[in-house]
Write a protein that holds these residues in place. Structure first.
Motif, PDB file in Angstrom:
ATOM      1  N   MET A  99      -2.622 -11.296   1.107  1.00 24.25           N
ATOM      2  CA  MET A  99      -3.195 -10.489   0.035  1.00 24.25           C
ATOM      3  C   MET A  99      -2.311 -10.501  -1.211  1.00 24.25           C
ATOM      4  O   MET A  99      -2.812 -10.585  -2.334  1.00 24.25           O
ATOM      5  CB  MET A  99      -3.404  -9.044   0.520  1.00 24.25           C
ATOM      6  N   PHE A 100      -1.000 -10.445  -1.032  1.00 26.66           N
ATOM      7  CA  PHE A 100      -0.107 -10.525  -2.182  1.00 26.66           C
ATOM      8  C   PHE A 100      -0.253 -11.868  -2.897  1.00 26.66           C
ATOM      9  O   PHE A 100      -0.287 -11.938  -4.127  1.00 26.66           O
ATOM     10  CB  PHE A 100       1.344 -10.317  -1.753  1.00 26.66           C
ATOM     11  N   LEU A 101      -0.336 -12.942  -2.111  1.00 23.72           N
ATOM     12  CA  LEU A 101      -0.465 -14.277  -2.699  1.00 23.72           C
ATOM     13  C   LEU A 101      -1.776 -14.418  -3.479  1.00 23.72           C
ATOM     14  O   LEU A 101      -1.791 -14.919  -4.615  1.00 23.72           O
ATOM     15  CB  LEU A 101      -0.379 -15.351  -1.608  1.00 23.72           C
ATOM     16  N   LEU A 102      -2.879 -13.996  -2.853  1.00 27.92           N
ATOM     17  CA  LEU A 102      -4.175 -14.135  -3.523  1.00 27.92           C
ATOM     18  C   LEU A 102      -4.250 -13.278  -4.777  1.00 27.92           C
ATOM     19  O   LEU A 102      -4.778 -13.720  -5.813  1.00 27.92           O
ATOM     20  CB  LEU A 102      -5.300 -13.761  -2.555  1.00 27.92           C
ATOM     21  N   LEU A 103      -3.730 -12.063  -4.705  1.00 26.62           N
ATOM     22  CA  LEU A 103      -3.731 -11.206  -5.886  1.00 26.62           C
ATOM     23  C   LEU A 103      -2.856 -11.801  -6.987  1.00 26.62           C
ATOM     24  O   LEU A 103      -3.232 -11.802  -8.165  1.00 26.62           O
ATOM     25  CB  LEU A 103      -3.245  -9.803  -5.521  1.00 26.62           C
ATOM     26  N   GLY A 204     -10.986  -5.662  -9.253  1.00 29.27           N
ATOM     27  CA  GLY A 204     -11.825  -5.930  -8.087  1.00 29.27           C
ATOM     28  C   GLY A 204     -11.045  -6.623  -6.995  1.00 29.27           C
ATOM     29  O   GLY A 204     -11.175  -6.296  -5.801  1.00 29.27           O
ATOM     30  N   LEU A 205     -10.209  -7.586  -7.374  1.00 26.03           N
ATOM     31  CA  LEU A 205      -9.383  -8.299  -6.398  1.00 26.03           C
ATOM     32  C   LEU A 205      -8.382  -7.359  -5.740  1.00 26.03           C
ATOM     33  O   LEU A 205      -8.154  -7.424  -4.521  1.00 26.03           O
ATOM     34  CB  LEU A 205      -8.667  -9.450  -7.113  1.00 26.03           C
ATOM     35  N   MET A 206      -7.811  -6.458  -6.518  1.00 21.01           N
ATOM     36  CA  MET A 206      -6.851  -5.505  -5.974  1.00 21.01           C
ATOM     37  C   MET A 206      -7.504  -4.560  -4.972  1.00 21.01           C
ATOM     38  O   MET A 206      -6.993  -4.333  -3.873  1.00 21.01           O
ATOM     39  CB  MET A 206      -6.214  -4.716  -7.123  1.00 21.01           C
ATOM     40  N   ILE A 237       3.283  -1.202   1.576  1.00 21.46           N
ATOM     41  CA  ILE A 237       2.604  -2.458   1.260  1.00 21.46           C
ATOM     42  C   ILE A 237       1.412  -2.214   0.346  1.00 21.46           C
ATOM     43  O   ILE A 237       1.216  -2.908  -0.663  1.00 21.46           O
ATOM     44  CB  ILE A 237       2.146  -3.152   2.558  1.00 21.46           C
ATOM     45  N   MET A 238       0.601  -1.203   0.673  1.00 24.53           N
ATOM     46  CA  MET A 238      -0.573  -0.916  -0.147  1.00 24.53           C
ATOM     47  C   MET A 238      -0.186  -0.402  -1.526  1.00 24.53           C
ATOM     48  O   MET A 238      -0.862  -0.695  -2.518  1.00 24.53           O
ATOM     49  CB  MET A 238      -1.478   0.085   0.573  1.00 24.53           C
ATOM     50  N   ALA A 239       0.912   0.346  -1.602  1.00 28.00           N
ATOM     51  CA  ALA A 239       1.387   0.796  -2.913  1.00 28.00           C
ATOM     52  C   ALA A 239       1.803  -0.401  -3.762  1.00 28.00           C
ATOM     53  O   ALA A 239       1.540  -0.441  -4.977  1.00 28.00           O
ATOM     54  CB  ALA A 239       2.549   1.768  -2.750  1.00 28.00           C
ATOM     55  N   GLY A 240       2.448  -1.377  -3.132  1.00 27.41           N
ATOM     56  CA  GLY A 240       2.843  -2.579  -3.855  1.00 27.41           C
ATOM     57  C   GLY A 240       1.643  -3.341  -4.388  1.00 27.41           C
ATOM     58  O   GLY A 240       1.634  -3.794  -5.543  1.00 27.41           O
ATOM     59  N   ILE A 241       0.607  -3.487  -3.545  1.00 29.34           N
ATOM     60  CA  ILE A 241      -0.630  -4.153  -3.974  1.00 29.34           C
ATOM     61  C   ILE A 241      -1.265  -3.371  -5.130  1.00 29.34           C
ATOM     62  O   ILE A 241      -1.709  -3.952  -6.130  1.00 29.34           O
ATOM     63  CB  ILE A 241      -1.622  -4.257  -2.803  1.00 29.34           C
ATOM     64  N   GLY A 242      -1.297  -2.048  -4.989  1.00 30.26           N
ATOM     65  CA  GLY A 242      -1.912  -1.221  -6.022  1.00 30.26           C
ATOM     66  C   GLY A 242      -1.184  -1.323  -7.358  1.00 30.26           C
ATOM     67  O   GLY A 242      -1.813  -1.477  -8.405  1.00 30.26           O
ATOM     68  N   LEU A 243       0.133  -1.233  -7.328  1.00 30.28           N
ATOM     69  CA  LEU A 243       0.909  -1.325  -8.565  1.00 30.28           C
ATOM     70  C   LEU A 243       0.754  -2.696  -9.211  1.00 30.28           C
ATOM     71  O   LEU A 243       0.636  -2.808 -10.447  1.00 30.28           O
ATOM     72  CB  LEU A 243       2.388  -1.036  -8.279  1.00 30.28           C
ATOM     73  N   MET A 244       0.755  -3.735  -8.392  1.00 30.41           N
ATOM     74  CA  MET A 244       0.591  -5.094  -8.906  1.00 30.41           C
ATOM     75  C   MET A 244      -0.767  -5.265  -9.571  1.00 30.41           C
ATOM     76  O   MET A 244      -0.892  -5.833 -10.663  1.00 30.41           O
ATOM     77  CB  MET A 244       0.754  -6.090  -7.750  1.00 30.41           C
TER      78      MET A 244
END
Length: 254
Positions: A99-103, A204-206, A237-244
């Motif tokens: 998920m990090f890579l795709l985002l 949307g991706l996030m 992990i989800m916080a990292g995705i959200g912030l990114m």
């Protein structure tokens, strides 16, 4: 087909197939041509030019258009693969790296491809309809965080496990699918309308990535045997995705 309909369809065609500056020039030329011709000559001119798509193809540089299709395919894949994982709901390992890579790939591609061009005109009005859609994605983001918070707080213990699991799974599936659809819509609009629609794609991706991660928690672990702080690593992990994602969306609006 009258002048207005023809120009509207031509606008969609050339903006999809050509870079924005070139598309704007072609549309301006066509509008000038129509303005100089008498109304009774419109149908004859339109018949000579062929349909809007045919006219757009005449101005298309195949190499440039193929490059755009490759970029579009890459950004669309960044949405479609998480959507596949979401609907499949089977995970051999927690897909945080994926998920990090795709985002990261999707956000970088959107920011680079839809960057401001040299000589671009001054700031245009904020795209109509973009703000409500971004707010809608924020609500979907809150739903994903709410499901994880419900698991962490132990709310599932007061309900039949099947009820909470089914409700959470359906909520995440619907939220993720809606986020994927809005993201794809934003990607198309960024090409044919205003580059700031890329923010909808990034958001949307996030949100889709967050939904996938929550689904992975639901189907891949036995919470009843987990430690009291099991949720800490997932929250990080989800916080990292959200912030990114939020950072990428913010930059996309500039």
């Amino acid at each position: 087909m009258d002048q207005q309909v023809y120009l509207k369809k031509l606008s969609y065609a050339v903006r999809w197939r050509l870079p924005k500056p070139e598309a704007d020039e072609i549309l301006a030329d066509y509008e000038e041509i129509f303005s100089e011709r008498p109304a009774e000559a419109e149908e004859l001119f339109i018949g000579e030019q062929g349909g809007p798509l045919h006219a757009a193809r005449l101005f298309t540089e195949p190499k440039v258009y193929r490059r755009w299709l490759v970029v579009f395919g890459c950004m669309a894949f960044c949405l479609l693969w998480p959507e596949f994982l979401l609907l499949r709901a089977r995970f051999y390992r927690y897909p945080s790296v994926t998920m990090f890579l795709l985002l990261g790939i999707g956000t970088s591609a959107a920011l680079i491809w839809f960057r401001p061009r040299r000589g671009e005109r001054g700031r245009l009005p904020f795209p109509k309809g973009l703000c409500p859609m971004l707010v809608g994605l924020l609500l979907l983001f809150a739903a994903a965080e709410g499901v994880l918070a419900g698991l962490a707080s132990g709310i599932w213990e007061s309900l039949p496990p099947a009820w909470y699991g089914t409700l959470a799974y359906r909520t995440m599936s619907l939220a993720g699918t809606a986020a994927a659809a809005l993201g794809l819509f934003g990607l198309v609009k960024a090409r044919i309308s205003d580059r700031r629609w890329r923010a909808l794609y990034v958001m949307g991706l996030m949100v889709l990535a967050e939904c996938v991660l929550v689904i992975a928690v639901l189907v891949s672990m036995d919470i009843s045997t987990a430690s009291d702080s099991w949720w800490a690593s997932y929250t990080g992990i989800m916080a990292g995705i959200g912030l990114m994602g939020l950072a990428g969306a913010g930059v996309s609006l500039c």
